[in-house]
Design a protein around this motif. Structure first.
Motif, mmCIF file in Angstrom:
data_model
loop_
_atom_site.group_PDB
_atom_site.id
_atom_site.type_symbol
_atom_site.label_atom_id
_atom_site.label_comp_id
_atom_site.label_asym_id
_atom_site.label_seq_id
_atom_site.Cartn_x
_atom_site.Cartn_y
_atom_site.Cartn_z
ATOM 1 N N LEU A 147 0.817 -1.209 0.000
ATOM 2 C CA LEU A 147 0.000 0.000 0.000
ATOM 3 C C LEU A 147 0.853 1.261 0.000
ATOM 4 C CD1 LEU A 147 -2.836 -1.154 2.388
ATOM 5 C CD2 LEU A 147 -3.123 -0.413 0.023
ATOM 6 N N ASP A 161 -5.960 0.492 -5.574
ATOM 7 C CA ASP A 161 -7.297 1.026 -5.313
ATOM 8 C C ASP A 161 -8.227 -0.001 -4.682
ATOM 9 O OD1 ASP A 161 -6.710 3.543 -6.703
ATOM 10 O OD2 ASP A 161 -6.714 2.300 -8.520
ATOM 11 N N THR A 167 -6.698 -0.734 6.478
ATOM 12 C CA THR A 167 -6.116 -0.111 5.292
ATOM 13 C C THR A 167 -6.944 1.051 4.749
ATOM 14 O OG1 THR A 167 -7.263 -1.607 3.756
ATOM 15 C CG2 THR A 167 -5.100 -2.318 4.620
ATOM 16 N N LYS A 190 -9.056 0.678 2.495
ATOM 17 C CA LYS A 190 -9.275 0.363 1.085
ATOM 18 C C LYS A 190 -10.465 -0.589 0.919
ATOM 19 C CE LYS A 190 -5.721 2.486 -0.798
ATOM 20 N NZ LYS A 190 -5.895 3.552 -1.818
#
Length: 211
Positions: A73, A79, A99, A101
């Motif tokens: 990351l 993404d 994260t 994400k």
């Protein structure tokens, strides 16, 4: 019906450029050393940095620890995190929270119960699901097709991908049977194990664009 396509296991600038140029909505980078498609963190950084806005960059992980997630990351080029191992629902939720994400959990399918259990266990914690063939020596990219009729008529409450042995020749039938809104290909656009073909990428994306 617009079908999104993800080209996974990319490892060279030429094949990333081809995926983008021919219309991929997603490109995938593998972070699993036993895979012939595994790339280094620096290669991921370089390849991902060249992907334009509007094309999602996906990191494929297999039971990653926090240190590995942090390392990948830190490149700033991921993404979406694709979890292709035996991650529990609790681990999926923890990765997403840690994260920040979106996370996609891969469900290995051999029998109808696999789909039912996967949706029940992961739809509440993952942003997306992917249904892939259970058969194979690697977590994914085994060129194995499962019985698509298992997915026919299933209601999945989150966006999902169909994977597993897809090729330019069979992807239209796969979408017809499953009504998948997104498809993932790796081995089906390779000229050799782990070696992506620009021409096969073009052919696959041309076929999905016509669906």
């Amino acid at each position: 019906m617009t079908v999104e396509a993800k080209i996974c296991g990319l490892s060279t600038p030429e094949t990333v450029e081809a995926a983008v140029r021919f219309g991929a909505r997603w490109v995938g980078f593998v972070t699993y050393p036993p895979s012939p498609r595994h790339i280094s963190t620096e290669t991921m950084r370089v390849l991902g940095a060249g992907v334009p806005a509007g094309v999602g960059r996906v990191g494929l992980f297999v039971d990653p620890d926090d240190a590995l997630l942090d390392e990948k990351l830190a490149t700033g080029v991921l993404d979406l995190l694709q979890l292709h191992g035996a991650e529990t629902p609790q681990r999926v939720a923890a990765i997403k929270q840690r994260t920040g994400k979106p996370v996609m959990k891969v469900i290995k399918v051999a029998v109808p119960r696999d789909v039912e259990r996967g949706v029940a266990d992961y739809a509440a914690v993952a942003d997306r699901l992917m249904f892939d063939a259970a058969e194979g020596t690697l977590p994914g990219g085994n060129a194995k097709v499962f019985d698509w009729t298992i997915l026919s008529g299933h209601r999945v409450p989150v966006p999902w991908f169909l994977a597993g042995g897809l090729t330019p020749d069979n992807v239209a039938e796969a979408v017809r049977v499953t009504a998948a809104g997104a498809v993932d290909v790796s081995s089906g656009v390779e000229s050799g194990r782990g070696v992506k073909s620009v021409e096969l990428i073009r052919a696959f994306l041309a076929r999905t664009a016509s669906l």
